[in-house]
Design a protein around this motif. Sequence first.
Motif, PDB file in Angstrom:
ATOM      1  N   LYS A 189      17.266   8.978  -0.339  1.00  0.00           N
ATOM      2  CA  LYS A 189      16.438   8.506   0.809  1.00  0.00           C
ATOM      3  C   LYS A 189      15.416   7.458   0.509  1.00  0.00           C
ATOM      4  O   LYS A 189      14.853   7.639  -0.592  1.00  0.00           O
ATOM      5  CB  LYS A 189      15.947   9.664   1.757  1.00  0.00           C
ATOM      6  N   ALA A 190      14.943   6.857   1.327  1.00  0.00           N
ATOM      7  CA  ALA A 190      13.849   5.867   0.887  1.00  0.00           C
ATOM      8  C   ALA A 190      12.467   6.835   0.469  1.00  0.00           C
ATOM      9  O   ALA A 190      11.603   6.347  -0.100  1.00  0.00           O
ATOM     10  CB  ALA A 190      13.480   4.828   2.200  1.00  0.00           C
ATOM     11  N   SER A 191      12.233   7.948   0.947  1.00  0.00           N
ATOM     12  CA  SER A 191      11.089   8.676   1.096  1.00  0.00           C
ATOM     13  C   SER A 191      11.054   9.560  -0.168  1.00  0.00           C
ATOM     14  O   SER A 191      10.049  10.081  -0.615  1.00  0.00           O
ATOM     15  CB  SER A 191      10.894   9.462   2.152  1.00  0.00           C
ATOM     16  N   ASP A 192      12.182   9.444  -1.113  1.00  0.00           N
ATOM     17  CA  ASP A 192      12.432  10.428  -2.286  1.00  0.00           C
ATOM     18  C   ASP A 192      11.374   9.767  -3.439  1.00  0.00           C
ATOM     19  O   ASP A 192      10.815  10.775  -4.176  1.00  0.00           O
ATOM     20  CB  ASP A 192      13.631  10.371  -2.655  1.00  0.00           C
ATOM     21  N   ALA A 193      11.148   8.723  -3.489  1.00  0.00           N
ATOM     22  CA  ALA A 193      10.456   8.128  -4.746  1.00  0.00           C
ATOM     23  C   ALA A 193       8.794   8.023  -4.251  1.00  0.00           C
ATOM     24  O   ALA A 193       8.071   7.816  -4.898  1.00  0.00           O
ATOM     25  CB  ALA A 193      10.620   6.706  -4.669  1.00  0.00           C
ATOM     26  N   GLU A 194       8.295   8.647  -3.147  1.00  0.00           N
ATOM     27  CA  GLU A 194       7.163   8.618  -2.692  1.00  0.00           C
ATOM     28  C   GLU A 194       6.050   9.160  -3.673  1.00  0.00           C
ATOM     29  O   GLU A 194       4.890   8.617  -3.871  1.00  0.00           O
ATOM     30  CB  GLU A 194       6.801   9.139  -1.224  1.00  0.00           C
ATOM     31  N   GLY A 195       6.273  10.185  -4.275  1.00  0.00           N
ATOM     32  CA  GLY A 195       5.491  10.917  -5.069  1.00  0.00           C
ATOM     33  C   GLY A 195       5.528  10.610  -6.271  1.00  0.00           C
ATOM     34  O   GLY A 195       4.536  10.888  -7.249  1.00  0.00           O
ATOM     35  N   HIS A 196       6.462   9.981  -6.958  1.00  0.00           N
ATOM     36  CA  HIS A 196       6.764   9.336  -8.412  1.00  0.00           C
ATOM     37  C   HIS A 196       6.300   7.915  -8.498  1.00  0.00           C
ATOM     38  O   HIS A 196       6.246   7.893  -9.726  1.00  0.00           O
ATOM     39  CB  HIS A 196       8.394   9.748  -8.732  1.00  0.00           C
ATOM     40  N   VAL A 197       6.326   7.353  -7.500  1.00  0.00           N
ATOM     41  CA  VAL A 197       6.041   5.834  -7.844  1.00  0.00           C
ATOM     42  C   VAL A 197       4.812   5.269  -7.240  1.00  0.00           C
ATOM     43  O   VAL A 197       4.439   5.657  -5.966  1.00  0.00           O
ATOM     44  CB  VAL A 197       7.284   4.982  -7.484  1.00  0.00           C
ATOM     45  N   LEU A 198       4.013   4.646  -7.964  1.00  0.00           N
ATOM     46  CA  LEU A 198       2.609   4.025  -7.152  1.00  0.00           C
ATOM     47  C   LEU A 198       3.063   2.822  -6.678  1.00  0.00           C
ATOM     48  O   LEU A 198       3.835   2.116  -6.951  1.00  0.00           O
ATOM     49  CB  LEU A 198       1.589   3.734  -8.481  1.00  0.00           C
ATOM     50  N   LYS A 199       1.996   2.619  -5.666  1.00  0.00           N
ATOM     51  CA  LYS A 199       2.273   1.345  -4.729  1.00  0.00           C
ATOM     52  C   LYS A 199       1.746   0.174  -5.634  1.00  0.00           C
ATOM     53  O   LYS A 199       0.650   0.303  -6.197  1.00  0.00           O
ATOM     54  CB  LYS A 199       1.527   1.225  -3.560  1.00  0.00           C
ATOM     55  N   PHE A 200       2.193  -0.910  -5.675  1.00  0.00           N
ATOM     56  CA  PHE A 200       1.734  -2.120  -6.315  1.00  0.00           C
ATOM     57  C   PHE A 200       0.790  -2.843  -5.655  1.00  0.00           C
ATOM     58  O   PHE A 200       0.975  -3.207  -4.416  1.00  0.00           O
ATOM     59  CB  PHE A 200       2.901  -3.307  -6.758  1.00  0.00           C
ATOM     60  N   ASN A 201      -0.526  -3.281  -6.229  1.00  0.00           N
ATOM     61  CA  ASN A 201      -1.487  -3.875  -5.789  1.00  0.00           C
ATOM     62  C   ASN A 201      -1.759  -5.138  -6.673  1.00  0.00           C
ATOM     63  O   ASN A 201      -1.787  -4.909  -7.707  1.00  0.00           O
ATOM     64  CB  ASN A 201      -2.824  -3.166  -5.479  1.00  0.00           C
TER      65      ASN A 201
END
Length: 126
Positions: free
Chosen positions: A57-69
């Motif tokens: 799922k697309a939501s599987d990586a939410e807790g493990h990957v930081l968003k790029f700024n």
Amino acid sequence: MFSQSVMRASRQSLARVARQQNTTLRRTFAVSAIAKADLVQDMYLKELKAYKAPPVKASDAEGHVLKFNLPKAPPSPEEADIASELKAYESQVPEVEGQSGETGEAPAEQDWFEEPVEEEEGHAAH
């Protein structure tokens, strides 16, 4: 003579028996050993083939990957400051050794390789 003929006959018969036994005692390829497969290996392969990975799922990586700024852009230097600094640099008078802005005595030269003279009075008192 008779004994020689008996020996020849016995040799020939012994050779025939050996040839007959040779043909019957040959090793044969055992197909039954290859047909029997390892039970543990069969079960393992069966389980591997039956395994289905859970869908990603697309939501599987939410807790493990930081968003790029994007990083902030560096501030650009001001053109007016550069011009004023360049004018101040050009207006400076370079200092040249031997030429001083003051008129007067030249500084005394020091000989760095000359050793200081020790006082003899300190040695005489002891």
